[in-house]
Scaffold this active site. Structure first.
Site, PDB file in Angstrom:
ATOM      1  N   GLU A   4       0.825  -1.208   0.000  1.00 62.33           N
ATOM      2  CA  GLU A   4       0.000   0.000   0.000  1.00 62.33           C
ATOM      3  C   GLU A   4       0.861   1.261   0.000  1.00 62.33           C
ATOM      4  O   GLU A   4       0.513   2.256  -0.646  1.00 62.33           O
ATOM      5  CB  GLU A   4      -0.934  -0.005   1.211  1.00 62.33           C
ATOM      6  CG  GLU A   4      -2.030  -1.059   1.175  1.00 62.33           C
ATOM      7  CD  GLU A   4      -1.542  -2.450   1.562  1.00 62.33           C
ATOM      8  OE1 GLU A   4      -2.316  -3.410   1.422  1.00 62.33           O
ATOM      9  OE2 GLU A   4      -0.369  -2.577   1.996  1.00 62.33           O
ATOM     10  N   PRO A  55      10.613 -14.385   0.837  1.00 58.50           N
ATOM     11  CA  PRO A  55       9.501 -14.439   1.792  1.00 58.50           C
ATOM     12  C   PRO A  55       8.861 -13.075   1.982  1.00 58.50           C
ATOM     13  O   PRO A  55       9.533 -12.047   1.953  1.00 58.50           O
ATOM     14  CB  PRO A  55      10.171 -14.914   3.087  1.00 58.50           C
ATOM     15  CG  PRO A  55      11.421 -15.612   2.635  1.00 58.50           C
ATOM     16  CD  PRO A  55      11.876 -14.854   1.433  1.00 58.50           C
ATOM     17  N   ARG A  56       7.560 -13.083   2.207  1.00 55.97           N
ATOM     18  CA  ARG A  56       6.805 -11.835   2.349  1.00 55.97           C
ATOM     19  C   ARG A  56       7.267 -11.033   3.557  1.00 55.97           C
ATOM     20  O   ARG A  56       7.370  -9.809   3.502  1.00 55.97           O
ATOM     21  CB  ARG A  56       5.313 -12.175   2.474  1.00 55.97           C
ATOM     22  CG  ARG A  56       4.418 -10.991   2.818  1.00 55.97           C
ATOM     23  CD  ARG A  56       4.244 -10.088   1.633  1.00 55.97           C
ATOM     24  NE  ARG A  56       3.227  -9.078   1.857  1.00 55.97           N
ATOM     25  CZ  ARG A  56       3.320  -7.825   1.431  1.00 55.97           C
ATOM     26  NH1 ARG A  56       4.398  -7.427   0.786  1.00 55.97           N
ATOM     27  NH2 ARG A  56       2.359  -6.980   1.637  1.00 55.97           N
TER      28      ARG A  56
END
Length: 266
Positions: free
Chosen positions: A38, A246-247
């Site tokens: 975002e 990885p996130r």
């Protein structure tokens, strides 16, 4: 979360609406971007607001420390960052009293009843920008029709990514006249001219003719599947390279260990 990632334990008072009094008392525009994605989507909007409203200060809130780090790296001291308060009336009111925003912009789909009501009660314009509403999310919200309808009535404008998002939002009770289909704001981002050259340089480091595949933004349980697939591929393409991302950074070391247990060089 703080037990897993110590960064969540820092600046915890902000999550209850306690923030330092702003030295700059000029009018504020508050933008909330929950995490990295975002924040990234908001960058072109923030840059435009900084140009068009030079007499306003931009306040950006995030929920995650990774989002906070992204704000710092991309925007530095051109904006002020705080962690968003929990959706408790006393916390929201405390934050609004200090920031006193002339406008509140919520990136994507963050629906918070108390935040929306407090903005409405103070006559602060509230915009939801770059919204997307999956079928699953819409179904979940539909279980609380009265609450959701009232909450959406406090929003002055919705900008959504697709016609489908607009239809789902309207079914939930959002006034049709306030819904605008604008596409995905992420495509408005201006990429730096050097990005292509950086990519080519990285490709040379990895090997120009080497087969490379990427598994990006993985979550718990997905890395094992990816690593098993990589071993399957390497049986056929010996020098194939996997770039595994990885996130969440707190999972990096765990994923490294997963790879080493499979005798993979990391």
């Amino acid at each position: 979360r703080g037990r897993i990632d110590p960064a969540y334990r820092k600046r915890w008072r902000e999550r209850f609406g306690y923030c330092l009094d702003l030295v700059n008392k000029s009018p504020a525009i508050w933008i909330h971007a929950v995490s990295v994605g975002e924040v990234q989507a908001s960058l072109s909007l923030v840059q435009l607001l900084l140009i068009r409203y030079p007499n306003h200060q931009i306040i950006i809130t995030t929920t995650t420390p990774t989002g906070a780090a992204r704000v710092e790296s991309e925007l530095g001291e051109t904006v002020r960052h705080f962690y968003v308060p929990y959706d408790l009336p006393v916390a929201i009111e405390r934050f609004l009293s200090v920031v006193n925003p002339a406008l509140v912009v919520i990136m994507e789909t963050e629906l918070w009843p108390n935040l929306f009501y407090c903005c409405h009660r103070r006559s602060i314009p509230l915009l939801l920008v770059n919204m997307r509403l999956s079928e699953r999310s819409a179904h979940g919200y539909s279980k609380f029709p009265a609450l959701v309808r009232e909450m959406l009535s406090y929003v002055d404008s919705f900008t959504v990514q697709t016609e489908v998002d607009a239809q789902r939002l309207q079914v939930l009770g959002a006034p049709q006249a306030r819904i605008h289909i604008t596409g995905n704001i992420k495509f408005d981002a201006k990429l730096p001219q050097s990005l292509k050259e950086e990519g080519q340089a990285l490709r040379r480091i990895l090997g120009v003719s080497r087969s490379v595949w990427i598994a990006a933004s993985t979550h718990a349980g997905e890395d094992e599947i990816v690593l098993d697939a990589h071993n399957y591929i390497r049986a056929r393409i010996k020098d194939c390279l996997l770039v595994l991302v990885p996130r969440h950074p707190e999972r990096f070391e765990y994923v490294v260990e997963l790879a080493k247990r499979r005798d993979l060089k990391v």
